[in-house]
Scaffold this motif. Structure first.
Motif, PDB file in Angstrom:
ATOM      1  N   ARG A 139      45.608 108.615 -78.610  1.00  0.00           N
ATOM      2  CA  ARG A 139      46.052 110.015 -78.590  1.00  0.00           C
ATOM      3  C   ARG A 139      46.938 110.328 -79.793  1.00  0.00           C
ATOM      4  NH1 ARG A 139      47.601 110.583 -72.262  1.00  0.00           N
ATOM      5  NH2 ARG A 139      45.466 110.796 -71.535  1.00  0.00           N
ATOM      6  N   HIS A 140      47.907 109.438 -80.032  1.00  0.00           N
ATOM      7  CA  HIS A 140      48.914 109.687 -81.073  1.00  0.00           C
ATOM      8  C   HIS A 140      48.940 108.525 -82.075  1.00  0.00           C
ATOM      9  CE1 HIS A 140      50.557 111.304 -77.181  1.00  0.00           C
ATOM     10  NE2 HIS A 140      50.445 112.401 -77.890  1.00  0.00           N
ATOM     11  N   SER A 141      49.524 108.782 -83.228  1.00  0.00           N
ATOM     12  CA  SER A 141      49.615 107.709 -84.230  1.00  0.00           C
ATOM     13  C   SER A 141      50.477 106.559 -83.709  1.00  0.00           C
ATOM     14  CB  SER A 141      50.194 108.251 -85.537  1.00  0.00           C
ATOM     15  OG  SER A 141      51.502 108.715 -85.328  1.00  0.00           O
ATOM     16  N   TRP A 142      51.478 106.872 -82.880  1.00  0.00           N
ATOM     17  CA  TRP A 142      52.361 105.799 -82.410  1.00  0.00           C
ATOM     18  C   TRP A 142      51.699 104.919 -81.342  1.00  0.00           C
ATOM     19  CZ3 TRP A 142      53.471 111.025 -81.959  1.00  0.00           C
ATOM     20  CH2 TRP A 142      53.453 111.578 -80.679  1.00  0.00           C
ATOM     21  N   ASP A 143      50.552 105.342 -80.847  1.00  0.00           N
ATOM     22  CA  ASP A 143      49.801 104.510 -79.893  1.00  0.00           C
ATOM     23  C   ASP A 143      48.795 103.601 -80.599  1.00  0.00           C
ATOM     24  OD1 ASP A 143      50.957 105.984 -77.742  1.00  0.00           O
ATOM     25  OD2 ASP A 143      49.388 107.509 -77.930  1.00  0.00           O
ATOM     26  N   LEU A 144      48.752 103.653 -81.916  1.00  0.00           N
ATOM     27  CA  LEU A 144      47.767 102.845 -82.655  1.00  0.00           C
ATOM     28  C   LEU A 144      48.327 101.447 -82.898  1.00  0.00           C
ATOM     29  CD1 LEU A 144      46.636 105.552 -85.230  1.00  0.00           C
ATOM     30  CD2 LEU A 144      45.132 104.478 -83.521  1.00  0.00           C
ATOM     31  N   GLY A 145      48.311 100.636 -81.851  1.00  0.00           N
ATOM     32  CA  GLY A 145      48.801  99.260 -81.970  1.00  0.00           C
ATOM     33  C   GLY A 145      48.037  98.501 -83.037  1.00  0.00           C
ATOM     34  N   TYR A 146      48.701  97.532 -83.639  1.00  0.00           N
ATOM     35  CA  TYR A 146      48.117  96.648 -84.659  1.00  0.00           C
ATOM     36  C   TYR A 146      47.780  97.394 -85.960  1.00  0.00           C
ATOM     37  CZ  TYR A 146      47.495  93.227 -80.875  1.00  0.00           C
ATOM     38  OH  TYR A 146      47.688  92.355 -79.835  1.00  0.00           O
ATOM     39  N   ARG A 147      48.295  98.617 -86.116  1.00  0.00           N
ATOM     40  CA  ARG A 147      47.898  99.396 -87.301  1.00  0.00           C
ATOM     41  C   ARG A 147      48.340  98.698 -88.585  1.00  0.00           C
ATOM     42  NH1 ARG A 147      50.242 105.269 -88.264  1.00  0.00           N
ATOM     43  NH2 ARG A 147      49.132 105.883 -90.166  1.00  0.00           N
ATOM     44  N   GLY A 148      49.599  98.189 -88.586  1.00  0.00           N
ATOM     45  CA  GLY A 148      50.099  97.519 -89.789  1.00  0.00           C
ATOM     46  C   GLY A 148      49.257  96.307 -90.139  1.00  0.00           C
ATOM     47  N   GLU A 149      48.916  95.516 -89.122  1.00  0.00           N
ATOM     48  CA  GLU A 149      48.113  94.305 -89.374  1.00  0.00           C
ATOM     49  C   GLU A 149      46.716  94.679 -89.866  1.00  0.00           C
ATOM     50  OE1 GLU A 149      48.393  91.365 -86.277  1.00  0.00           O
ATOM     51  OE2 GLU A 149      46.570  90.355 -86.959  1.00  0.00           O
ATOM     52  N   LEU A 150      46.144  95.722 -89.308  1.00  0.00           N
ATOM     53  CA  LEU A 150      44.797  96.121 -89.728  1.00  0.00           C
ATOM     54  C   LEU A 150      44.810  96.679 -91.149  1.00  0.00           C
ATOM     55  CD1 LEU A 150      43.548  97.530 -86.336  1.00  0.00           C
ATOM     56  CD2 LEU A 150      42.496  95.669 -87.612  1.00  0.00           C
ATOM     57  N   LEU A 151      45.867  97.416 -91.494  1.00  0.00           N
ATOM     58  CA  LEU A 151      45.954  97.924 -92.873  1.00  0.00           C
ATOM     59  C   LEU A 151      46.081  96.751 -93.849  1.00  0.00           C
ATOM     60  CD1 LEU A 151      48.304 100.998 -92.281  1.00  0.00           C
ATOM     61  CD2 LEU A 151      45.930 101.074 -93.119  1.00  0.00           C
ATOM     62  N   THR A 152      46.848  95.721 -93.456  1.00  0.00           N
ATOM     63  CA  THR A 152      46.985  94.537 -94.316  1.00  0.00           C
ATOM     64  C   THR A 152      45.649  93.819 -94.442  1.00  0.00           C
ATOM     65  OG1 THR A 152      49.237  94.325 -93.524  1.00  0.00           O
ATOM     66  CG2 THR A 152      48.314  92.411 -94.670  1.00  0.00           C
ATOM     67  N   MET A 153      44.969  93.644 -93.301  1.00  0.00           N
ATOM     68  CA  MET A 153      43.659  92.965 -93.346  1.00  0.00           C
ATOM     69  C   MET A 153      42.687  93.730 -94.227  1.00  0.00           C
ATOM     70  SD  MET A 153      42.593  91.731 -89.608  1.00  0.00           S
ATOM     71  CE  MET A 153      43.551  90.678 -88.566  1.00  0.00           C
ATOM     72  N   GLU A 154      42.772  95.062 -94.166  1.00  0.00           N
ATOM     73  CA  GLU A 154      41.854  95.885 -94.964  1.00  0.00           C
ATOM     74  C   GLU A 154      42.048  95.611 -96.460  1.00  0.00           C
ATOM     75  OE1 GLU A 154      42.486 100.124 -94.746  1.00  0.00           O
ATOM     76  OE2 GLU A 154      40.336 100.483 -94.630  1.00  0.00           O
ATOM     77  N   ARG A 155      43.333  95.356 -96.845  1.00  0.00           N
ATOM     78  CA  ARG A 155      43.601  95.071 -98.262  1.00  0.00           C
ATOM     79  C   ARG A 155      43.162  93.659 -98.631  1.00  0.00           C
ATOM     80  NH1 ARG A 155      49.377  97.440 -99.874  1.00  0.00           N
ATOM     81  NH2 ARG A 155      48.614  96.824-101.905  1.00  0.00           N
ATOM     82  N   LEU A 156      43.207  92.734 -97.653  1.00  0.00           N
ATOM     83  CA  LEU A 156      42.820  91.346 -97.928  1.00  0.00           C
ATOM     84  C   LEU A 156      41.307  91.156 -97.917  1.00  0.00           C
ATOM     85  CD1 LEU A 156      45.430  89.438 -95.730  1.00  0.00           C
ATOM     86  CD2 LEU A 156      45.378  89.564 -98.222  1.00  0.00           C
ATOM     87  N   ARG A 157      40.635  91.976 -97.112  1.00  0.00           N
ATOM     88  CA  ARG A 157      39.170  91.810 -96.966  1.00  0.00           C
ATOM     89  C   ARG A 157      38.506  93.041 -97.555  1.00  0.00           C
ATOM     90  NH1 ARG A 157      38.011  88.996 -91.086  1.00  0.00           N
ATOM     91  NH2 ARG A 157      35.903  88.740 -91.774  1.00  0.00           N
TER      92      ARG A 157
END
Ligand code: FAD
Length: 271
Positions: free
Chosen positions: A165-183
Motif C-alpha cells: 500500500r505504502h512505501s514504508w510497507d516495502l520491506g527489504y527495499r534497501g537490500e533489493l536496491l543494493t542487489m539491483e546494483r550488484l546484479r
C-alpha cells in the motif's frame, strides 16, 4: 490434541512498519534440514500465548492448551543453516500471527522440522528469464531465491515486482536496491497502491502489481518483452492478485505449470 514443544528461539525481530516484521528463528538442540529457496516452514505457539493488543479480540477464544500452527515462506538463503528468516504480517483478526508478533528475542516457539513446498526453481530451465511478482509478505520466497543465488553468474534477466500500500510497507527495499546494483540483469520494481498518503511524492510505479505488467514496465527495463518462450513468471501472496495476473498472462499465451503439464506460471497462494 497435538502436543508440541518450544524447540526454537527467536533470535532477531525487526519491525519494518506497524504490524510487519522480519523475524529470525533458530532451532534449539537440533539442525535445520536442507531446504530449497521458495519453500516454507511451519511455526507454532500455544493458544495461551498473548495476542498483540492492537488485534481484534478472539471470539470465541482458542482453548489455551491448543497448539496453533501456520506456514511461513523462508526469506533467508538456503545456504544459511543456523536460522530461518520469515517476513510476517499481522492479521488483526487472525489466530497465530497476533501471537507471533508478541514474541521477543530470546523467547521460544515451535518450528516444524519438516520444510516443504513446490514453489521453487526446480522445474525452471537454467537459462529462462524470471519475473517474480509479490504482494506484501509474498516477497519472502524471492528473497531466499535471490540471496541463495547472489554470487552465481546469471546470464538470464530477473525482475522482482513488489506491491504494497505504502512505501514504508516495502520491506527489504534497501537490500533489493543494493542487489539491483550488484546484479546488472536484476530489475526491481516497487509499486504502491496509495500514493496520495505518502509524506513525500512517490516517483515510482503506482497501482497494483498487475498494472506494472500491463504497462510493460519490465519490457522497457529489460529491453525486450517477456514471452512464454523466454520467461517463467512466479506469483506469490494475495490470491486475488494471483488470479488476476494469471488471467492476464494466459491472455498472452503463458500457461500454468503443473508437474504433469509443464507451463510458465508458478504460484503460491497464502490463503
Ligand atoms: C505456503 C504458505 C506460505 C505462507 N507464507 C507466509 C509468509 O511468508 N508471511 C506471512 O505473513 N504469511 C504467510 N502465509 C500465511 C500464514 O500461513 C497465515 O495464514 C497468516 O499468518 C495468518 O494466520 P493467522 O492464524 O493469524 O490468521 P487465520 O486465523 O488463519 O486467518 C487467515 C486469514 O488471514 C488473512 N491472511 C493470511 N495470510 C495473510 C497475509 N500474509 N497477508 C494478509 N492477510 C493474510 C486471510 O484473509 C486469511 O483468510 C503463508 C501461507 C501459506 C499457505
Amino acid at each position: 490434541m497435538v502436543q508440541l514443544e518450544r524447540n526454537a528461539v527467536l533470535t532477531q525481530k525487526v519491525e519494518v512498519a506497524p504490524g510487519l516484521f522480519i523475524m529470525r528463528v533458530a532451532p534449539v538442540g537440533w539442525q535445520l534440514p536442507p531446504f530449497k529457496p521458495g519453500q516454507f516452514a511451519v511455526l507454532g505457539l500455544p493458544a495461551s500465548s498473548p495476542r498483540h493488543p492492537l488485534c481484534d479480540l478472539e471470539e470465541p477464544p482458542e482453548k489455551p492448551d491448543t497448539w496453533l500452527r501456520r506456514s511461513y515462506s523462508i526469506a533467508s538463503s538456503s545456504r544459511e543453516g543456523e536460522f530461518i528468516e520469515v517476513y510476517l504480517t499481522v492479521v488483526r483478526s487472525g489466530t497465530l500471527s497476533p501471537r507471533l508478533a508478541m514474541l521477543e528475542v530470546g523467547e521460544r516457539l515451535w518450528l516444524g522440522a519438516r520444510i516443504s513446498g513446490l514453489f521453487t526453481f526446480d522445474e525452471v530451465p537454467k537459462t529462462t528469464d524470471l519475473v517474480m511478482i509479490a504482494t506484501g509478505t509474498g516477497l519472502a520466497p524471492y528473497m531466499s531465491m535471490l540471496r541463495t543465488t547472489l554470487d552465481e553468474r546469471d546470464e538470464r534477466h530477473l525482475a522482482v515486482v513488489h506491491g504494497a500500500r505504502h512505501s514504508w510497507d516495502l520491506g527489504y527495499r534497501g537490500e533489493l536496491l543494493t542487489m539491483e546494483r550488484l546484479r546488472p540483469k536484476l530489475t526491481y520494481v516497487p509499486v504502491i497502491s496509495r500514493p496520495a498518503e505518502e509524506p513525500v511524492p512517490w516517483t515510482g510505479e503506482v497501482g497494483y502489481v498487475q498494472d506494472v505488467w500491463r504497462r510493460r514496465v519490465i519490457d522497457a527495463r529489460w529491453g525486450h518483452r517477456p514471452t512464454p518462450s523466454s520467461t517463467h513468471v512466479f506469483l506469490c501472496g494475495h490470491p486475488e492478485m494471483i488470479d488476476a495476473t494469471v488471467r492476464i498472462l494466459e491472455g498472452e499465451g503463458f500457461r500454468e505449470h503443473t508437474r504433469l503439464v509443464p507451463g510458465e506460471i508458478h504460484y503460491e497462494k497464502y490463503w
